[in-house]
Every structure is written in C-alpha cells, then in structure tokens.
Write an enzyme that holds these catalytic residues in place. Structure first.
Site, PDB file in Angstrom:
ATOM      1  N   PRO A  49       0.794  -1.239   0.000  1.00 40.23           N
ATOM      2  CG  PRO A  49      -0.880  -1.557   1.611  1.00 40.23           C
ATOM      3  CD  PRO A  49       0.406  -2.145   1.095  1.00 40.23           C
TER       4      PRO A  49
ATOM      5  CB  THR B 127       2.546   4.725  -5.658  1.00 38.05           C
ATOM      6  OG1 THR B 127       2.169   4.126  -6.891  1.00 38.05           O
ATOM      7  CG2 THR B 127       2.793   6.211  -5.871  1.00 38.05           C
TER       8      THR B 127
ATOM      9  CE  LYS C 159       1.690   6.152  -9.716  1.00 35.84           C
ATOM     10  NZ  LYS C 159       0.685   5.398 -10.322  1.00 35.84           N
TER      11      LYS C 159
ATOM     12  CE  LYS D 264       0.439   5.592  -1.840  1.00 32.32           C
ATOM     13  NZ  LYS D 264       0.606   4.228  -2.277  1.00 32.32           N
TER      14      LYS D 264
END
Ligand code: NAD
Length: 316
Positions: A80, A115, A190, A265
């Site tokens: 996560p 990520t 990203k 996030k």
C-alpha cells in the site's frame, strides 16, 4: 512428457524464481501474469484470502516474508505505502538488521512497484547497495485494468544494469517500460504525472461546471473543448461529467477506475517531494486540498467524482 511439456519445463528452469509480496488489487493480477509467463512464484500477503487466490492460480504460498524469499533470485513487492515497504525491507527498527534485505544473497534483484515517496525508495536502495543487492523503484501506471491485461506502464529508477535484468520480468506484466534515471527517479516521474492528472481532472470538472451552470449542455461543451485548446486526456478518454461518454466511471456512478483516495495519496506524495526540495507547486496544492476534502465522503469512488465538489447532483 511430450515435446510441449519438456519445452515448458526447460523454459521454467531458465527463468529466475520470484518472490511476490502484496497481492491486492494490483499485485494479484500482476502475479498471475508472471505465472502465465512461466515463472515459479512464491507469494506472501498478510491476507489469507489474497494468497488463496494465487495458490489456485499455481503459486506456492509462504507463511512469512522471509520464507517467501528463501529461494528467490528476484523479489517483487506491491504494497500500500512507504510504511509497509520500509518495514518489509529494512525491518521494524529501519536499521536494515531485521528486514528482508539482510536475508537476501548478494546479486538478488529487488523490484518495488508500490507508489511511495522517492525519499523512501532511495532509503531502501541505499541499504540494498551496501549489501550488494540491486534495487529498482518501479511504480506503475495503468490501474487495475492494466494489471489484469498485462499492459501496465512501469516507470523505473535504478542502475541500467538492474533495469536491463528486470526487463523480461516487467514485460510479462506491462507494455511500456521506462527507465527514468537513478533510484527514486521512477517514483518522482510517477508522482509528476499523477499530480498533473489530478490538476487536469479538477480543472476540467471546474470548466464543465462553469458551462453547465451557464445553461450549456455538458456534452456540447466537452466536444467544443476537445477540439479547442483546452483539449486534454480527461476530455479525450475520461470525462468527469455523467453521460458525456459511455464506459467511463462518471457514467456508472463513479464505480471502478482509480479511487479518489489513491489520487489523494499520490497528490500528497507530490507535495511531500516538493517540500523536501523546496519547490513551489501551487496548482498541485490546490488540487490536493480539493481531493483531501472530497475523500471524506467519497474515498472509494473513482477520482473523476471530484466533479461532485462543483456539482453534488452528479452523484445522484
Ligand atoms: P491494495 O490495498 O489492494 O493491496 C495491497 C496488498 O498488500 C493487500 O493485499 C494487503 O493485504 C497487502 N499487505 C499490506 N501490508 C502487508 C505486509 N506487511 N506484508 C504483506 N502484504 C501486505 O493496494 P493496490 O491497489 O494493489 O495498490 C498497491 C500499490 O500500487 C499502492 O502503492 C498504490 O498506490 C499503487 N497503485 C495502485 C493503483 C490502483 O489502481 N489500485 C494504480 C497504480 C498504482
């Protein structure tokens, strides 16, 4: 054993053993694609339901992360957030003494596709380097659809040598594989992309709302902007206003797609990265504020539901 069986066995023997940790929305289909490509997989997840799915698909299940990597030449994680990545690789004290890295032989290739903050990726990479382990940060773009179809984009940071070694494995899960630069560069690229996407989505929602509140039809306005200088990805393939496009989350009560909480996030990661190096991101900040507010009631809805911050009726 017939010819096809023996070729498949030879094929498998020439491929590295992979340990795959983190079998959620993204990790499970990615691991399944590795199995389809003929890799031997040892998997681990804290959720028993997640490992069961992979066991049925042909993977071996380990009881803990250390057992998962026991015979692995390659380790892949899809977790996560940074907290879990640091804890798995460096251990609870983050001193790299009781984490996975300390249990891996030199020359192991470690690929983290979660990520996370670039600074966290660099922290793991630094410890890996001390131990002679190749670490790549390799976050993905393409969502669950891309993970299932094996068409993800991998955005990779790390040495060229490790990147080259990882290519055939990443190609079994993705279509476009980019080498962004040294460790951390994958994560930076990203979040630059996702910050821009968050800004484009809020900007598009804002413009459509202005038009609709002035009596324009959302589809007519979208078609005009699509052929004018406001054209962007959200207008092309992911319009946030209901019933302008078929087969997008906005036309299906914002179900599926990329959850608002994941966009929130990524925007917060972008702000954290900007703060660390004191770079101004005023547009990113405003988009983050909107998503921070929006997720309070809509965290699991697709990120195009930010439209509701301008016009609540779109949720009806
Ligand atoms: P998810 O929450 O569905 O899956 C995470 C998995 O990790 C879960 O199965 C969980 O049980 C497992 N896990 C948590 N802590 C663990 C631990 N300590 N050890 C082993 N397993 C553990 O998340 P996801 O949607 O698969 O996303 C994974 C990563 O990919 C995230 O960093 C996310 O930001 C990123 N990402 C997600 C998407 C998307 O569309 N879902 C798209 C691009 C990138």
């Amino acid at each position: 054993m017939n010819m096809t069986d023996s070729t498949a066995a030879q094929n498998k023997a020439s491929k590295p053993n992979i340990a795959f940790i983190g079998l959620g929305h993204m990790g499970a289909p990615m691991a399944e694609n590795l199995l389809k490509a003929g890799y031997s997989l040892m998997v681990y997840d804290i959720s028993a339901a997640a490992t069961e799915r992979l066991q049925q698909a042909g993977a071996n299940v380990a009881a803990n992360p250390k057992m998962a990597v026991a015979n692995a030449q390659v380790v892949i994680t899809m977790l996560p957030a940074g907290e879990q990545v640091l804890s798995i690789y460096l251990g609870e004290d983050e001193q790299a003494t009781d984490g996975l890295l300390a249990n891996l032989p030199q020359g192991t290739l470690v690929i983290d596709s979660s990520t996370i903050a670039a600074s966290d990726a660099r922290k793991v990479a630094k410890e890996a380097d001390k131990l002679g382990i190749d670490f790549l940060d390799a976050p993905v773009s393409g969502g669950t659809g891309g993970a299932i179809a094996g068409s993800l984009t991998f955005i990779v940071g790390g040495s060229l040598e490790a990147f080259t070694k990882a290519q055939p494995i990443l190609k079994s899960m993705g279509k476009n594989i980019f080498h962004a630069g040294a460790n951390g560069a994958g994560q930076v690229a990203k979040i630059c992309n996702n910050m821009l996407l968050g800004i484009l989505m809020t900007g598009t929602a804002e413009a459509i709302n202005l038009g609709v509140k002035n009596g324009l039809d959302a589809k007519v306005l979208s078609d005009i902007m699509l052929q004018s200088s406001g054209r962007n990805w959200t207008l092309e393939v992911y319009n946030p206003y209901p019933q302008v496009m078929e087969n997008v989350p906005s036309s299906h009560h914002y179900k599926g797609g990329f959850m608002s909480k994941l966009m929130q996030k990524d925007l917060n990661l972008a702000l954290q990265t900007a703060k660390e190096i004191q770079v101004e991101t005023p547009m990113g900040q405003r988009a983050t504020q909107l998503y921070d507010e929006h997720v309070k009631e809509n965290d699991n809805k697709d990120f195009s539901s930010i439209m509701a911050m301008y016009d609540k009726s779109v949720l009806n």
